[in-house]
Design a protein around this motif. Sequence first.
Motif: not given
Length: 278
Positions: A222-251
């Motif tokens: 949500f903070v990233q969405a505010a910085i980018a001024f893009k609502s599509s950047t906001a994530k729900g719980p599952s979407g946030a977990l999926i997003e984490l899977a895309d980086t080594t540290a996030g995984k």
Amino acid sequence: MVDAAGAAGEAVVEKARDWKDPIGRVGLVGQGVLATIIGLLAIRIAMGEKDDAATNEGAVAWLAQQPLGKFLLVALTVALFALALWRFLCALMGDPVEGSEPKDRIKYAVLGVVYLLLAIATLGVTIANWTGSGESAGSQESGDESSQKAASTLFDAPAGRWLVGILGVALIGYAGFNFYKQAVKKKFAERLGSSKGSWVERLGQVGYAAQSLVYAVVGYFFVQAAIAFKSSTAKGPSGALIELADTTAGKVLLWVIAIGLFAYGVFCIAEAKYRKAA
């Protein structure tokens, strides 16, 4: 006449009090089963399977697709209605473990409504599976759509960008509060009759820590969405977990959260047995 009505009312209350504890324990099992499935779906996401949403709706949909899914859905539906009824009874009578103050009763009533809506949605999926009408599985959305809609609505308000950022910071702040209260101070342990440092207590610590991390990650997006001024950047719980899977540290963080969410589900089931009173 008045005394007779009062006595009848007291008898009804006493009867409800007798049933409150077993209803609560059945409900806690249902909550635990749902949370355990969410943990399993999170583990699947960590393993690269991104088709299932690690949400309540995704868990119900996943359960419907399993062998004997129809029967399992019936059992889960009954347990979720029991969970909602228990919370409404807590709102009326208070809870001997979690408190009976007005603020506590309001919390129980809100939880009762949340669980009732979830139980009704699960009942719809159950009926669809038994009758073969409509979709046999519930919504598997990650919650991104509702989160993005919320961000978009806030963006349209005066100082909306700041509001989205404040919401993100508030979620992160709540994550820190929840982590300190439950994972560090172990307030949840006051509900349990198990010995200090038991495996149930350890499961609760791990589970609540994972919960807090999910809140923090959603808040971050949500903070990233505010910085980018893009609502599509906001994530729900599952979407946030999926997003984490895309980086080594996030995984790595995703695996920690996934295992913790599974532990939380097992803890909820264990609480059904070890809770002092329901």
